[in-house]
Write an enzyme that holds these catalytic residues in place. Structure first.
Site, PDB file in Angstrom:
ATOM      1  N   LEU A 186      11.714   2.005   8.106  1.00 16.27           N
ATOM      2  CA  LEU A 186      12.085   1.734   9.501  1.00 16.27           C
ATOM      3  C   LEU A 186      11.396   2.698  10.461  1.00 16.27           C
ATOM      4  CD1 LEU A 186      15.797   1.113   8.600  1.00 16.27           C
ATOM      5  CD2 LEU A 186      14.275  -0.591   9.622  1.00 16.27           C
ATOM      6  N   PRO A 187      11.280   2.292  11.746  1.00 14.30           N
ATOM      7  CA  PRO A 187      10.414   3.060  12.649  1.00 14.30           C
ATOM      8  C   PRO A 187      10.952   4.388  13.169  1.00 14.30           C
ATOM      9  CG  PRO A 187      11.213   1.046  13.721  1.00 14.30           C
ATOM     10  CD  PRO A 187      11.672   0.990  12.305  1.00 14.30           C
ATOM     11  N   THR A 237       9.555   7.782   7.684  1.00 10.51           N
ATOM     12  CA  THR A 237       9.438   9.182   8.099  1.00 10.51           C
ATOM     13  C   THR A 237      10.471   9.390   9.190  1.00 10.51           C
ATOM     14  OG1 THR A 237       7.072   9.024   7.679  1.00 10.51           O
ATOM     15  CG2 THR A 237       7.839  10.962   8.884  1.00 10.51           C
ATOM     16  N   LYS A 258       6.591  15.660   4.290  1.00  9.77           N
ATOM     17  CA  LYS A 258       5.888  14.561   4.967  1.00  9.77           C
ATOM     18  C   LYS A 258       5.495  14.961   6.400  1.00  9.77           C
ATOM     19  CE  LYS A 258       4.654  10.332   6.173  1.00  9.77           C
ATOM     20  NZ  LYS A 258       3.272   9.912   5.960  1.00  9.77           N
ATOM     21  N   LYS A 316       6.108  10.202  17.159  1.00  3.23           N
ATOM     22  CA  LYS A 316       7.438  10.470  16.579  1.00  3.23           C
ATOM     23  C   LYS A 316       7.334  11.514  15.469  1.00  3.23           C
ATOM     24  CE  LYS A 316       8.504   7.913  13.238  1.00  3.23           C
ATOM     25  NZ  LYS A 316       8.307   7.893  11.806  1.00  3.23           N
TER      26      LYS A 316
HETATM   27  P1  NAD Z   1       6.591  -1.095  11.711  1.00  9.15           P
HETATM   28  O1  NAD Z   1       7.008  -0.876  13.126  1.00  9.15           O
HETATM   29  O2  NAD Z   1       5.380  -1.928  11.408  1.00  9.15           O
HETATM   30  O3  NAD Z   1       7.803  -1.755  10.892  1.00  9.15           O
HETATM   31  C1  NAD Z   1       9.141  -1.459  11.105  1.00  9.15           C
HETATM   32  C2  NAD Z   1       9.959  -2.723  10.807  1.00  9.15           C
HETATM   33  O4  NAD Z   1      11.344  -2.394  10.969  1.00  9.15           O
HETATM   34  C3  NAD Z   1       9.654  -3.886  11.765  1.00  9.15           C
HETATM   35  O5  NAD Z   1       9.379  -5.059  11.026  1.00  9.15           O
HETATM   36  C4  NAD Z   1      10.951  -4.038  12.582  1.00  9.15           C
HETATM   37  O6  NAD Z   1      11.226  -5.372  12.980  1.00  9.15           O
HETATM   38  C5  NAD Z   1      11.977  -3.509  11.594  1.00  9.15           C
HETATM   39  N1  NAD Z   1      13.215  -3.051  12.221  1.00  9.15           N
HETATM   40  C6  NAD Z   1      13.364  -2.293  13.335  1.00  9.15           C
HETATM   41  N2  NAD Z   1      14.667  -2.077  13.576  1.00  9.15           N
HETATM   42  C7  NAD Z   1      15.359  -2.720  12.599  1.00  9.15           C
HETATM   43  C8  NAD Z   1      16.733  -2.855  12.299  1.00  9.15           C
HETATM   44  N3  NAD Z   1      17.676  -2.276  13.062  1.00  9.15           N
HETATM   45  N4  NAD Z   1      17.070  -3.562  11.205  1.00  9.15           N
HETATM   46  C9  NAD Z   1      16.141  -4.143  10.426  1.00  9.15           C
HETATM   47  N5  NAD Z   1      14.806  -4.052  10.654  1.00  9.15           N
HETATM   48  C10 NAD Z   1      14.433  -3.348  11.731  1.00  9.15           C
HETATM   49  O7  NAD Z   1       6.473   0.354  11.078  1.00  9.15           O
HETATM   50  P2  NAD Z   1       5.581   0.801   9.806  1.00  9.15           P
HETATM   51  O8  NAD Z   1       4.222   1.139  10.273  1.00  9.15           O
HETATM   52  O9  NAD Z   1       5.786  -0.160   8.686  1.00  9.15           O
HETATM   53  O10 NAD Z   1       6.306   2.194   9.451  1.00  9.15           O
HETATM   54  C11 NAD Z   1       7.608   2.237   8.869  1.00  9.15           C
HETATM   55  C12 NAD Z   1       7.927   3.675   8.533  1.00  9.15           C
HETATM   56  O11 NAD Z   1       6.953   4.163   7.594  1.00  9.15           O
HETATM   57  C13 NAD Z   1       7.892   4.622   9.732  1.00  9.15           C
HETATM   58  O12 NAD Z   1       8.894   5.577   9.617  1.00  9.15           O
HETATM   59  C14 NAD Z   1       6.511   5.244   9.641  1.00  9.15           C
HETATM   60  O13 NAD Z   1       6.475   6.516  10.260  1.00  9.15           O
HETATM   61  C15 NAD Z   1       6.313   5.307   8.137  1.00  9.15           C
HETATM   62  N6  NAD Z   1       4.910   5.282   7.706  1.00  9.15           N
HETATM   63  C16 NAD Z   1       4.016   4.401   8.248  1.00  9.15           C
HETATM   64  C17 NAD Z   1       2.692   4.408   7.793  1.00  9.15           C
HETATM   65  C18 NAD Z   1       1.645   3.467   8.365  1.00  9.15           C
HETATM   66  O14 NAD Z   1       0.453   3.697   8.118  1.00  9.15           O
HETATM   67  N7  NAD Z   1       2.020   2.416   9.101  1.00  9.15           N
HETATM   68  C19 NAD Z   1       2.300   5.304   6.795  1.00  9.15           C
HETATM   69  C20 NAD Z   1       3.236   6.155   6.238  1.00  9.15           C
HETATM   70  C21 NAD Z   1       4.548   6.137   6.703  1.00  9.15           C
END
Ligand code: NAD
Length: 298
Positions: A67-68, A97, A172, A241
């Protein structure tokens, strides 16, 4: 353990690919995301849809979340319609994260109910999520870690960081501080070189054979900045963030972060200029604007 039902909440850039890997590995997976379209994509691959995080935890033994933000994670884990309110799940694994404070709060809430949590932030981006080559930083009870390992290996390579909740989150944040800093300082160096007439692709080639090489010159510039696609797959909002969480946590611990604070501001400017949903490689465009020059154009 083999026939347990898995839950997955948050099917974004990372979560959709990680959940798909669980399905490909033959697991039964119940999914939920507040965006219906991404749920439909996973259902088409064999997942079962739930209508809330609580329902995921009513139907799965072990629940993952990607989640974000920390606030969303707290709500999904501990809120009235969240995982802790579900009847079946005994274990919750946060792949997002979200920083050590939320990890500690979530672990305490679950421990009170006799349930287990792991914080398990990942690194490797959407490419690593799809390929199962992520680095996974894990903290939580070592007695239950062994049972979790075969499933974590579907996502990539797990590193056990300690028993205390939040230790993996600190690990992380340290990594992502370095990744964002590499992007910021590489932007300054390459914009300077381009303004002096150097070719940015040649610059990356030379730097990557020299002592300045880093994750931005090796990956982000060749893939998303020099071709001007700015589509690395990680938003400015998420990087800001991460660095904010890191600098705030460091300050609370009495660790000065002079460089980290500057990187945080550069991401804040990038977010204000290009929007929070812009790719975080847009940070290079911020430096370009200041310098009045464009990377990739002579
Ligand atoms: P993203 O924004 O693409 O995905 C987040 C998902 O969560 C979305 O599909 C959104 O609709 C859903 N969401 C939001 N609120 C919600 C709720 N209350 N209930 C259910 N679903 C909900 O984000 P991401 O890029 O996939 O990143 C996710 C996590 O992983 C973050 O914490 C990010 O920091 C971490 N991360 C991302 C990457 C990357 O390269 N994208 C790499 C490592 C770690």
């Amino acid at each position: 353990m083999a026939d347990q039902v898995l839950g997955f909440i948050g099917l974004g850039q990372m979560g959709s690919r990680m959940a798909a890997r669980l399905l490909d590995a033959g697991h039964s997976v119940v999914v939920y995301d507040r965006a219906a379209a991404v749920v439909a994509e996973l259902v088409a691959k064999g997942a079962t849809a739930a209508s809330s995080s609580r329902e995921v935890a009513d139907r799965a033994d072990l629940v993952f979340a990607s989640l974000p933000t920390p606030a969303i994670l707290r709500d999904v884990a501990l809120g009235p319609d969240g995982v802790l309110a579900g009847q079946r799940a005994r274990c919750f694994v946060d792949l997002s994260t979200t920083g050590p404070r939320i990890a500690t709060e979530v672990a305490a809430g679950f421990a009170e109910a006799g349930r287990t949590t792991f914080d398990c932030p990942v690194s490797g981006g959407k490419t690593g999520a799809a390929a199962g080559t992520l680095a996974l930083m894990v903290s939580g009870p070592s007695a239950e870690y062994e049972a979790l390992l075969p499933i974590l290996r579907v996502f990539g390579k797990p590193f056990f960081c300690g028993e205390k909740a939040g230790q993996a989150q600190v690990m992380k944040l340290c990594n992502n501080l370095l990744a964002a800093t590499a992007l910021a300082i590489s932007s300054e160096a390459i914009v300077m070189g381009v303004k002096a007439g150097l070719d940015p692709a040649l610059m990356c080639e030379v730097i990557n054979a020299s002592s300045g090489r880093n994750s931005a010159t090796q990956d982000k510039f060749p893939r998303a900045v020099i071709p001007r696609t700015f589509d690395f797959g990680f938003t400015t909002a998420l990087s800001l963030k991460d660095v904010r969480l890191c600098v705030d946590e460091a300050e609370a611990m009495g660790v000065p972060m002079v460089v980290g604070s500057a990187v945080r501001q550069m991401l804040a400017v990038t977010s204000a200029t290009f929007g929070p949903d812009s790719d975080f490689t847009s940070l290079a465009k911020t430096v370009e604007q200041w310098a009045g020059v464009e990377i990739g154009k002579s």
